[in-house]
Scaffold this motif. Structure first.
Motif, short mmCIF file in Angstrom:
data_model
loop_
_atom_site.label_atom_id
_atom_site.label_comp_id
_atom_site.label_asym_id
_atom_site.label_seq_id
_atom_site.Cartn_x
_atom_site.Cartn_y
_atom_site.Cartn_z
N ASP A 284 15.16 -4.24 -9.49
CA ASP A 284 16.17 -4.79 -8.57
C ASP A 284 17.51 -4.08 -8.67
O ASP A 284 18.48 -4.51 -8.04
CB ASP A 284 16.37 -6.28 -8.84
CG ASP A 284 15.23 -7.12 -8.29
OD1 ASP A 284 14.28 -6.55 -7.73
OD2 ASP A 284 15.29 -8.36 -8.44
N THR A 285 17.59 -3.00 -9.44
CA THR A 285 18.85 -2.26 -9.55
C THR A 285 19.19 -1.59 -8.23
O THR A 285 20.35 -1.54 -7.81
CB THR A 285 18.77 -1.23 -10.69
OG1 THR A 285 18.54 -1.93 -11.93
CG2 THR A 285 20.05 -0.42 -10.81
N VAL A 286 18.18 -1.07 -7.56
CA VAL A 286 18.33 -0.53 -6.20
C VAL A 286 17.17 -1.07 -5.37
O VAL A 286 16.01 -0.95 -5.78
CB VAL A 286 18.31 1.01 -6.19
CG1 VAL A 286 18.39 1.53 -4.75
CG2 VAL A 286 19.45 1.57 -7.02
N LEU A 287 17.47 -1.66 -4.21
CA LEU A 287 16.45 -2.24 -3.34
C LEU A 287 16.17 -1.32 -2.16
O LEU A 287 16.96 -0.42 -1.86
CB LEU A 287 16.91 -3.60 -2.83
CG LEU A 287 17.32 -4.63 -3.89
CD1 LEU A 287 17.78 -5.92 -3.22
CD2 LEU A 287 16.19 -4.90 -4.86
N GLY A 288 15.08 -1.60 -1.47
CA GLY A 288 14.71 -0.77 -0.33
C GLY A 288 15.65 -0.93 0.85
O GLY A 288 15.79 -0.04 1.67
N TYR A 289 16.29 -2.08 0.95
CA TYR A 289 17.36 -2.29 1.93
C TYR A 289 18.22 -3.44 1.44
O TYR A 289 17.82 -4.20 0.56
CB TYR A 289 16.81 -2.55 3.34
CG TYR A 289 15.95 -3.79 3.51
CD1 TYR A 289 16.50 -5.03 3.81
CD2 TYR A 289 14.56 -3.70 3.41
CE1 TYR A 289 15.70 -6.15 3.98
CE2 TYR A 289 13.75 -4.82 3.58
CZ TYR A 289 14.33 -6.04 3.87
OH TYR A 289 13.55 -7.15 4.04
N GLY B 148 11.36 -4.31 -0.89
CA GLY B 148 11.65 -3.46 0.25
C GLY B 148 10.91 -2.14 0.20
O GLY B 148 10.18 -1.84 -0.74
N PRO B 149 11.08 -1.31 1.25
CA PRO B 149 10.36 -0.04 1.35
C PRO B 149 10.88 1.02 0.40
O PRO B 149 11.99 0.93 -0.12
CB PRO B 149 10.60 0.37 2.81
CG PRO B 149 11.92 -0.25 3.15
CD PRO B 149 11.94 -1.57 2.42
N GLY C 165 0.78 -1.23 0.00
CA GLY C 165 0.00 0.00 0.00
C GLY C 165 0.81 1.28 0.00
O GLY C 165 0.25 2.37 -0.07
N MET C 166 2.14 1.17 0.07
CA MET C 166 2.96 2.38 0.02
C MET C 166 2.97 2.93 -1.39
O MET C 166 2.52 2.28 -2.34
CB MET C 166 4.39 2.08 0.48
CG MET C 166 5.19 1.23 -0.51
SD MET C 166 6.90 0.98 0.03
CE MET C 166 7.48 -0.12 -1.29
#
Length: 271
Positions: free
Chosen positions: A158-163, A199-200, A6-7
């Motif tokens: 997936d190049t940059v993830l939330g963590y 991730g967030p 939901g973000m």
């Protein structure tokens, strides 16, 4: 899960797939993107072939008073793309088009459904939306990033993830170039948030990308040191450099280390 499911932003809404794992973190982020008031939406990365998740995405679009006009893929890994064909069929049925399918666009022709692909510089305008396409190889050879200018949001797959950090299955040189490019792009466009594939969300893109670039170069230096100390294979490097990492992640680490070893070989050959 509540922080991720939901973000989003004014135009992007995340539906989290129920496929958590050490590789997928909390699960795959499926993104529903649409202009306010528009009756047509774009779905980015429908996710794995999980019927309940795919049906939930269709229901979420319908609850917004919209229909799915187009499916986009950041890349072809199964946790992002395996459900795309079935989702396109479900979306078409929800749109009243039985026997058909909503188009699926991707860089790699193997993952497309329909005649149209995606490439650097393309602009998607379905439902009045504007999404710009950037090729950002490294995690995979077919990795794409989407820029949503109205929300100043970067959808990075997936190049940059939330963590955490991403696995490099392609060429490390390509991945480093993609990170540098995204860093410059985020600064130039004054990007406000990164919407990742896992991730967030990240609300300081410059800090996030600087961290990614710094971490990747630190790992490369560690791999160089391991090779200088006698490590010869990716596994031997992992045993030295990733000794403090959960062993369940070592096979994935070997992919990244092999990409780093190849990069070092290429660099020494060019010297």
């Amino acid at each position: 899960m509540s922080e991720i499911d939901g973000m989003g932003t004014e135009r992007a809404f995340c539906v989290l797939a129920p496929n958590p794992s050490p590789m997928t973190l909390d699960g795959t982020n499926t993104w529903i993107v649409a202009e306010p008031g528009a009756d047509e939406a774009v779905v980015i990365d429908p996710g794995p072939k999980d019927g309940k998740h795919l049906e939930r995405v269709v229901r979420t679009v319908a609850a917004q008073g919209r229909r799915v006009g187009l499916v986009l893929l950041t890349h072809g890994h199964p946790d992002h793309a395996a459900g795309a064909k079935r989702f396109a069929e479900l979306a078409a049925e929800a749109n009243g088009r039985r026997g058909g399918a909503v188009p699926v666009r991707a860089l790699d022709p193997r993952h497309r459904l329909g005649d149209e692909g995606l490439a650097e510089g393309d602009v998607v305008t379905t439902g009045g939306l504007e999404l710009r396409v950037l090729e950002t190889p490294g995690h995979s050879n077919d990795s794409l990033t989407f820029w949503l200018p109205a929300d100043r949001a970067v959808l990075t797959g997936d190049t940059v993830l939330g963590y955490g950090t991403t696995v490099v299955e392609g060429r490390l040189g390509d991945y480093l170039a993609s990170l540098d490019r995204l860093r410059a792009f985020a600064e130039e466009q004054e990007a406000a948030t990164i919407l990742p594939g896992h991730g967030p969300r990240l609300d300081d893109p410059i800090v996030a990308l600087d961290r990614y670039i710094s971490h990747r170069r630190e790992r490369l230096a560690q791999v160089e040191a391991a090779v200088a100390a006698g490590a010869r294979t990716a596994r031997e490097v992992v045993e030295r450099v990733y000794a403090d990492v959960d062993r369940s992640l070592w096979p994935a680490a070997e992919w990244s280390v092999q990409a780093q070893l190849d990069y070092l070989d290429e660099r020494s050959s060019d010297a």
